[in-house]
Design an enzyme around this catalytic site. Structure first.
Site, mmCIF file in Angstrom:
data_model
loop_
_atom_site.group_PDB
_atom_site.id
_atom_site.type_symbol
_atom_site.label_atom_id
_atom_site.label_comp_id
_atom_site.label_asym_id
_atom_site.label_seq_id
_atom_site.Cartn_x
_atom_site.Cartn_y
_atom_site.Cartn_z
ATOM 1 C CD GLU A 449 -2.902 -0.555 -0.143
ATOM 2 O OE1 GLU A 449 -3.256 -1.536 -0.731
ATOM 3 O OE2 GLU A 449 -2.649 0.782 -0.660
HETATM 4 C C1 LIG Z 1 2.099 -9.824 0.530
HETATM 5 C C2 LIG Z 1 1.965 -8.827 -0.515
HETATM 6 C C3 LIG Z 1 0.465 -8.463 -0.898
HETATM 7 C C4 LIG Z 1 0.412 -7.295 -2.090
HETATM 8 N N1 LIG Z 1 -0.570 -7.218 -2.219
HETATM 9 C C5 LIG Z 1 -0.621 -6.171 -3.418
HETATM 10 C C6 LIG Z 1 -1.835 -6.024 -4.019
HETATM 11 O O1 LIG Z 1 -3.079 -6.502 -3.763
HETATM 12 N N2 LIG Z 1 -2.021 -5.246 -5.272
HETATM 13 C C7 LIG Z 1 -0.844 -4.661 -5.846
HETATM 14 O O2 LIG Z 1 -1.022 -4.164 -6.676
HETATM 15 N N3 LIG Z 1 0.341 -4.951 -5.213
HETATM 16 C C8 LIG Z 1 0.298 -5.553 -4.152
HETATM 17 N N4 LIG Z 1 1.499 -5.865 -3.250
HETATM 18 C C9 LIG Z 1 2.802 -5.118 -4.091
HETATM 19 C C10 LIG Z 1 3.293 -4.002 -3.001
HETATM 20 O O3 LIG Z 1 2.138 -2.921 -3.158
HETATM 21 C C11 LIG Z 1 4.582 -3.700 -3.573
HETATM 22 O O4 LIG Z 1 5.433 -4.734 -3.092
HETATM 23 C C12 LIG Z 1 5.426 -2.227 -3.002
HETATM 24 O O5 LIG Z 1 4.370 -1.044 -3.276
HETATM 25 C C13 LIG Z 1 6.628 -2.112 -3.133
HETATM 26 O O6 LIG Z 1 7.103 -2.368 -4.471
HETATM 27 P P1 LIG Z 1 8.339 -3.389 -4.732
HETATM 28 O O7 LIG Z 1 8.115 -4.747 -4.093
HETATM 29 O O8 LIG Z 1 8.468 -3.166 -6.286
HETATM 30 O O9 LIG Z 1 9.347 -2.775 -3.870
HETATM 31 P P2 LIG Z 1 10.358 -1.396 -4.802
HETATM 32 O O10 LIG Z 1 9.557 -0.380 -5.365
HETATM 33 O O11 LIG Z 1 11.461 -2.061 -5.832
HETATM 34 O O12 LIG Z 1 11.047 -0.787 -3.439
HETATM 35 C C14 LIG Z 1 12.136 -1.431 -2.922
HETATM 36 C C15 LIG Z 1 12.718 -0.626 -1.724
HETATM 37 O O13 LIG Z 1 12.915 0.690 -2.218
HETATM 38 C C16 LIG Z 1 12.226 1.809 -1.461
HETATM 39 N N5 LIG Z 1 12.073 2.734 -2.451
HETATM 40 C C17 LIG Z 1 11.767 2.594 -3.677
HETATM 41 N N6 LIG Z 1 11.455 3.913 -4.520
HETATM 42 C C18 LIG Z 1 11.980 4.764 -3.438
HETATM 43 C C19 LIG Z 1 12.006 6.058 -3.463
HETATM 44 N N7 LIG Z 1 11.907 7.033 -4.583
HETATM 45 N N8 LIG Z 1 12.488 6.803 -2.440
HETATM 46 C C20 LIG Z 1 12.569 6.003 -1.157
HETATM 47 N N9 LIG Z 1 12.362 4.751 -0.978
HETATM 48 C C21 LIG Z 1 12.308 4.127 -2.114
HETATM 49 C C22 LIG Z 1 10.867 1.206 -0.996
HETATM 50 O O14 LIG Z 1 10.494 1.517 -0.141
HETATM 51 C C23 LIG Z 1 11.366 -0.244 -0.653
HETATM 52 O O15 LIG Z 1 11.887 -0.393 0.536
HETATM 53 C C24 LIG Z 1 1.828 -6.969 -2.201
HETATM 54 C C25 LIG Z 1 3.028 -7.310 -1.937
HETATM 55 C C26 LIG Z 1 3.090 -8.319 -0.982
HETATM 56 C C27 LIG Z 1 4.475 -8.725 -0.471
#
Ligand SMILES: Cc1cc2nc3c(=O)[nH]c(=O)nc-3n(C[C@H](O)[C@H](O)[C@H](O)COP(=O)(O)OP(=O)(O)OC[C@H]3O[C@@H](n4cnc5c(N)ncnc54)[C@H](O)[C@@H]3O)c2cc1C
Length: 601
Positions: A449
């Site tokens: 989220e």
């Molecule tokens: C159990 C689970 C349920 C989920 N449910 C849903 C769902 O129902 N629908 C859906 O669409 N998605 C869902 N997600 C996805 C979730 O919303 C994403 O994992 C989340 O938005 C982060 O994206 P990412 O994993 O690609 O991490 P990334 O975007 O690759 O980020 C990796 C790290 O870098 C940091 N970061 C990235 N960019 C920046 C920045 N500009 N400034 C500072 N820090 C940064 C992030 O905070 C994080 O710590 C789910 C994920 C999980 C694990």
């Protein structure tokens, strides 16, 4: 054994005695009929459902997990029956407007409901967690034909919804979404037109499940020729089962094997020329999705409160049972009593270090719950208050409070689960008492989220700086009223001073941010997490002050639940032992010159 009872009396006390919810509802025609007794009864019934139906399948659902096969996903034993009971109880439609088939109760009650659901069983709660948001999107953005086909089934909970945003290359950066939507028959793109959707989504909660016969996916996608980045995103409604009963070409290619919330199916979805319909204006998909995301963020925030509460309940119960060594002091009134004669050791709850750990959990739970319910009260007023200026001010408060609540509560929820595990010693690290599940389950709420880092950037850039600080000033003025109320009471001078000092620190940090970003654009981003934590501590301080105010007023004592002295002790403990942490965050915000060295490759 993991144990949990719905915190009904505390929720009732906070809403009615601390936050004056009934008076606020009375000022809104939509809730004018709602009195404290009715609200308390709704909370009591919600608590019964969470305690009697969901909590008993929390540990078993974690152990069993979801099972995938090419035809679908099987959720843990008991999940389907629990969901049927949830629907039969009318819970999905609690806060949906009556004109759309809902019960028209306030978000504040829905927020309390979802805190209890998450506290009882986070994995199960993931399934209905996005339902309210899905209803909002269909209600506000769907054309008549889509509303007629989908809204009633979503409102009743007969069908569930998903939020399908994430793709392998598009996580925090939704502008990188590649899933395509092509209007059928070459018609021009417009709200409601049929489209064919193709692409891969990952991590989709409830993307496949066996609780409902149909699933309504809300899919972020890109129309042909759309601009790159987030401005070129559209939203499509793609059902699992088509109106003629045929299975749509949406496939679940697998589910994730993950740290926690094993009962929630986290799905890889493949859309293969799937039939869908645009929902909302073309290229305005993110704006439409934000309706869903804001509701979802508050639900994620209260997942943190649910975990805090579960950690507190379990650690407290264990600490009173487990005996190790003699405590230097005993609780007043217990000297020579029954508890003092139990063998050669005292309950670990009597040792100052453990007492302090338990009080930390108590003070955090009380304060976070207060802030969550308060945010929800503003959310209701932003929509329903008869005065337009009040609605606008309330919307401003919600915009600022939501990212803080999401990050602060989920961080404290997870940290508190770890601190609660410490109370169990080695038994906490085993599966025997289930606190390790709370630790695992609570971790995800800091990530999804919008990760907590993204929330902090949203707070600093959009909610604190871009509007020239207007929202912050408006919220501070409201908080200052309670500082003044404390100042008028001799016994609450410490609360008055602490809250005034925190408000001054927030003002100072805001001025630093404004001045500092002019010649160093990176600076607000470097300190965003501390700024959020600082504002979070202002709110914690306010919540303890508010609790102290009600505890000092005999007319506000609750008939059931904890005595006023207990609320006051928790609030004062927060002020004395937890609030000093705010200083660390304010100092980091002030340290403009602190550099972040680049890491070596
Ligand atoms: C159990 C689970 C349920 C989920 N449910 C849903 C769902 O129902 N629908 C859906 O669409 N998605 C869902 N997600 C996805 C979730 O919303 C994403 O994992 C989340 O938005 C982060 O994206 P990412 O994993 O690609 O991490 P990334 O975007 O690759 O980020 C990796 C790290 O870098 C940091 N970061 C990235 N960019 C920046 C920045 N500009 N400034 C500072 N820090 C940064 C992030 O905070 C994080 O710590 C789910 C994920 C999980 C694990």
């Amino acid at each position: 054994m993991w144990t949990w009872q719905a915190p009904v009396a505390d929720l009732q006390h906070l809403l009615t005695q601390v936050l004056d919810a009934p008076a606020r509802w009375a000022a809104q025609p939509a809730f004018a009929e709602l009195d404290a007794d009715t609200a308390n009864e709704v909370l009591a019934q919600a608590g019964r459902f969470a305690t009697e139906v969901l909590a008993p399948i929390n540990a078993s659902g974690d152990a069993q997990g979801c099972r995938w096969n090419p035809d679908g996903v099987t959720t843990p034993d008991g999940y389907r029956a629990a969901y049927q009971a949830f629907v039969a109880g009318g819970w999905p439609s609690l806060a949906i407007a009556p004109e759309h088939g809902g019960q028209g109760l306030p978000q504040a009650l829905n927020t309390a409901l979802f805190e209890m659901l998450a506290g009882a069983n986070h994995g199960w709660t993931m399934y209905p967690g996005l339902l309210h948001g899905a209803c909002e999107v269909v209600m506000h953005h769907g054309v008549d034909a889509l509303r007629e086909r989908y809204l009633a089934k979503l409102v009743s909970g007969e069908w569930l919804g998903t939020m399908a945003l994430t793709e392998p290359q598009a996580g925090s950066d939704l502008g990188a979404v590649r899933t395509k939507a092509e209007p059928e028959g070459g018609v021009a793109a417009a709200n409601g037109v049929p489209v064919r959707v193709s692409g891969h989504k990952i991590f989709i909660s409830g993307g496949e499940q066996d609780l409902t016969d149909n699933i309504v996916h809300l899919v972020l996608c890109r129309l042909p020729g759309a601009a790159p980045g987030s401005k070129g995103l559209s939203l499509a409604l793609v059902p699992k089962v088509l109106p003629d009963g045929a299975r749509n070409t949406v496939f679940c290619d697998g589910i994730e094997h993950k740290l926690g919330i094993h009962g929630s199916a986290t799905c890889q979805l493949r859309f293969d020329q799937a039939q869908g319909w645009l929902i909302g204006e073309p290229h305005r998909g993110l704006a439409a999705m934000f309706l869903m995301m804001n509701a979802a963020r508050l639900h994620v925030a209260v997942q943190g409160v649910g975990h805090l509460d579960a950690a507190l309940q379990n650690a407290s119960a264990y600490a009173l049972e487990r005996q190790q060594m003699r405590a230097a002091q005993r609780p007043p009134g217990l000297d020579g009593g029954a508890a003092a004669t139990r063998g050669n050791a005292d309950p670990i709850a009597w040792h100052p270090a453990v007492r302090r750990a338990l009080l930390t959990l108590r003070a955090r739970t009380d304060a976070c719950r207060t802030i969550a319910l308060w945010t929800a009260l503003w959310l209701d007023e932003a929509e329903h208050h008869p005065d337009a200026a009040h609605r606008a001010a309330a919307a401003g408060h919600v915009a600022l409070l939501t990212p803080v609540a999401k990050s602060l509560f989920t961080e404290l929820g997870h940290r508190s689960a770890s601190e609660a595990l410490q109370v169990f010693g080695g038994y906490g690290y085993t599966r025997d008492y289930g606190i390790e599940q709370t630790l695992r389950d609570s971790r995800i709420a800091m990530i999804y989220e919008g990760s907590n880092e993204i929330q902090a950037i949203d707070l600093v850039q959009r909610k604190l700086l871009d509007d020239g600080g207007a929202r912050a000033q408006a919220l501070m003025a409201v908080l200052a009223e309670d500082a003044a109320r404390c100042a008028a009471l001799p016994a609450l001078q410490d609360f008055a001073q602490a809250l005034s000092a925190q408000l001054a620190a927030w003002q100072g940090a805001l001025a630093q941010l404004r001045a500092g970003r002019a010649d160093d654009a990176d600076y607000p981003l470097r300190v965003a997490d501390d700024m959020l934590a600082g504002v979070g501590h202002v709110l914690l301080c306010w919540a303890w002050a508010r609790s102290a105010l009600s505890a000092s007023d005999p007319a506000r004592a609750s008939a059931a639940g904890r005595p006023a002295a207990d609320w006051l002790a928790s609030a004062r403990f927060g002020l004395q032992w937890l609030l000093p942490q705010a200083q660390v965050h304010w100092e980091r915000v002030a340290a403009r010159e602190a550099v972040l060295p680049w890491l070596a490759d």
